[in-house]
Design a protein around this motif. Structure first.
Motif, short mmCIF file in Angstrom:
data_model
loop_
_atom_site.label_atom_id
_atom_site.label_comp_id
_atom_site.label_asym_id
_atom_site.label_seq_id
_atom_site.Cartn_x
_atom_site.Cartn_y
_atom_site.Cartn_z
N GLU A 1 0.27 15.02 21.72
CA GLU A 1 -0.97 14.31 21.45
C GLU A 1 -0.65 13.03 20.67
OE1 GLU A 1 -4.95 15.83 20.96
OE2 GLU A 1 -4.56 15.86 18.83
N GLY A 2 -1.24 11.93 21.10
CA GLY A 2 -1.02 10.67 20.40
C GLY A 2 -0.01 9.76 21.08
N LEU A 3 0.75 10.30 22.05
CA LEU A 3 1.73 9.47 22.76
C LEU A 3 1.00 8.40 23.58
CD1 LEU A 3 4.56 8.81 24.03
CD2 LEU A 3 4.11 10.60 25.68
N VAL A 4 1.43 7.16 23.44
CA VAL A 4 0.83 6.04 24.17
C VAL A 4 1.83 5.46 25.16
CG1 VAL A 4 0.07 3.62 23.92
CG2 VAL A 4 -0.88 5.38 22.44
N ILE A 5 1.34 5.25 26.40
CA ILE A 5 2.11 4.55 27.42
C ILE A 5 1.42 3.19 27.60
CG2 ILE A 5 2.88 4.55 29.83
CD1 ILE A 5 3.84 7.11 28.56
N ALA A 6 2.15 2.10 27.43
CA ALA A 6 1.54 0.77 27.61
C ALA A 6 2.34 -0.02 28.63
CB ALA A 6 1.51 0.03 26.27
N ALA A 7 1.66 -0.90 29.35
CA ALA A 7 2.37 -1.72 30.34
C ALA A 7 1.79 -3.13 30.36
CB ALA A 7 2.24 -1.08 31.72
N GLU A 8 2.65 -4.08 30.68
CA GLU A 8 2.19 -5.47 30.82
C GLU A 8 1.34 -5.63 32.06
OE1 GLU A 8 2.28 -7.76 28.80
OE2 GLU A 8 3.90 -7.28 27.41
N THR A 9 1.74 -4.90 33.13
CA THR A 9 0.95 -5.00 34.35
C THR A 9 1.08 -3.70 35.14
OG1 THR A 9 0.46 -6.39 36.27
CG2 THR A 9 2.78 -6.10 35.74
N GLN A 10 0.11 -3.45 36.02
CA GLN A 10 0.12 -2.23 36.82
C GLN A 10 0.04 -2.61 38.30
OE1 GLN A 10 -2.21 1.10 34.46
NE2 GLN A 10 -3.56 -0.62 34.80
N THR A 11 0.79 -1.91 39.13
CA THR A 11 0.74 -2.23 40.57
C THR A 11 -0.34 -1.41 41.28
OG1 THR A 11 2.51 -0.61 40.89
CG2 THR A 11 3.17 -2.92 40.74
N SER A 12 -0.76 -0.28 40.70
CA SER A 12 -1.86 0.52 41.29
C SER A 12 -2.78 1.00 40.19
CB SER A 12 -1.30 1.74 42.02
OG SER A 12 -0.33 1.40 42.95
N GLY A 13 -3.27 0.08 39.38
CA GLY A 13 -4.17 0.46 38.29
C GLY A 13 -5.45 1.06 38.87
N ARG A 14 -5.91 2.14 38.24
CA ARG A 14 -7.07 2.85 38.76
C ARG A 14 -8.26 2.72 37.84
NH1 ARG A 14 -6.16 8.00 38.41
NH2 ARG A 14 -4.01 8.04 37.71
N GLY A 15 -9.45 2.58 38.46
CA GLY A 15 -10.69 2.54 37.69
C GLY A 15 -11.49 3.80 37.95
N ARG A 16 -12.69 3.86 37.40
CA ARG A 16 -13.56 5.02 37.66
C ARG A 16 -14.07 5.00 39.09
NH1 ARG A 16 -18.35 4.75 35.13
NH2 ARG A 16 -18.70 6.97 35.37
N LEU A 17 -14.48 6.15 39.55
CA LEU A 17 -15.14 6.30 40.85
C LEU A 17 -14.31 5.72 42.00
CD1 LEU A 17 -18.62 5.18 39.45
CD2 LEU A 17 -17.87 7.52 39.82
N GLY A 18 -12.98 5.92 41.89
CA GLY A 18 -12.08 5.53 42.98
C GLY A 18 -11.84 4.03 43.10
N ARG A 19 -12.31 3.26 42.12
CA ARG A 19 -12.10 1.81 42.21
C ARG A 19 -10.70 1.44 41.72
NH1 ARG A 19 -17.71 1.42 39.33
NH2 ARG A 19 -19.09 1.58 41.12
N SER A 20 -10.27 0.22 42.04
CA SER A 20 -8.97 -0.22 41.52
C SER A 20 -9.20 -1.05 40.24
CB SER A 20 -8.21 -1.04 42.57
OG SER A 20 -8.98 -2.15 42.92
#
Ligand code: BTN
Length: 267
Positions: free
Chosen positions: A46-65
């Motif tokens: 708990e508390g581990l953070v993954i951070a990235a400068e950019t994402q190639t398949s970033g996901r949003g809510r309700l199946g959006r990108s």
């Protein structure tokens, strides 16, 4: 301005007890939520953070990108392993929304609000989106990943988004270091998450309501199975949106897409 999310820059400004103290930074990744899920399965705490400068398949809510412009936005995912039943964790996404709002108010002096459940809005435009994903077995939560995308110093949005999306920089009129925003969100979240775990969402709901851009407004709600319109009249102690229909009956919304009627049509 040194606007860096690398551990060497970010960790010295982080003032939390445990949120983000374990920090994995990537230049490019498919989705920080995917990486956080893998880390959670293989024992990430708990508390581990993954951070990235950019994402190639970033996901949003309700199946959006979700698009993460390199070096000007923040994409991070946080692993949570709360000792509670899955049905009691519904308010967690709203807790993160409250934390982001607090952070943007303090760090950037913006009048940030939350569109239920957890879009962060400034001057009618979205500056941050939150995607929480849970893995549970029966009554036990294995892990929750809270993924947050913040448009920090983005200068320009594509034509199809520019009326709906904005950034902290565009709204505040100045750049703000991304590591400051990230550290501030994690600090606020650590405090609110502590309240949530010990006393439930009811201990935060008044603050959440005070930041809501949905309450008191006409809304249109759509889910996989139906669509209806009404007035958003309340948010319950477990985080559900209460909508009053034209016939006076009330519906409680657990999830789905809620559009709020504003001056420029629906947001
Ligand atoms: C939304 O508003 O639809 C939610 C957007 C969530 C985007 C963040 S960016 C970090 C994390 N990784 C993802 O793939 N999605 C979330």
């Amino acid at each position: 301005m040194n606007d860096d999310l690398t551990p060497g820059i970010f960790l010295p400004v982080l003032k939390t007890r445990y949120m983000g103290r374990e920090y994995k930074y990537f230049h490019s990744i498919d989705s920080t939520n995917n990486e956080a899920r893998k880390a959670a399965i293989s024992g990430g705490s708990e508390g581990l953070v993954i951070a990235a400068e950019t994402q190639t398949s970033g996901r949003g809510r309700l199946g959006r990108s979700w698009v993460t412009p390199e070096y000007t936005s923040i994409a991070f995912s946080l692993i949570l392993k709360p000792d509670m039943k899955p049905c009691d964790s519904a308010g967690l996404a709203l807790v993160m929304g409250t934390a982001v709002c607090r952070a943007l108010r303090k760090a950037a002096h913006l009048d940030a609000g939350v569109k239920w459940p957890n879009d962060i809005i400034v001057s009618g435009k979205k500056v941050c989106g939150i995607l929480t994903e849970m893995d549970a077995y029966g009554d036990h939560i294995n892990y929750i990943v809270a993924g947050v995308g913040i448009n920090v110093n983005v200068d320009k949005f594509p034509d199809d988004l520019k009326d709906k999306a904005s950034s902290i920089k565009l709204e505040a009129g100045r750049s703000i270091p991304r590591y400051v925003v990230l550290a501030s969100v994690l600090m606020e979240f650590e405090v609110l998450y502590g309240c949530f775990k010990s006393k439930g969402f009811g201990s935060i709901v008044d603050e959440f309501k005070s930041m809501s851009v949905t309450l008191g407004k006409d809304v249109s709600v759509s889910s996989a199975s139906e669509r209806f319109e009404g007035r958003a009249v309340d948010i319950t102690a477990d985080g559900l949106l209460v909508v009053r229909l034209n016939d006076g009956s009330e519906r409680k919304v657990i999830s789905g897409d809620v559009s709020v009627r504003g001056v420029n049509g629906y947001l």
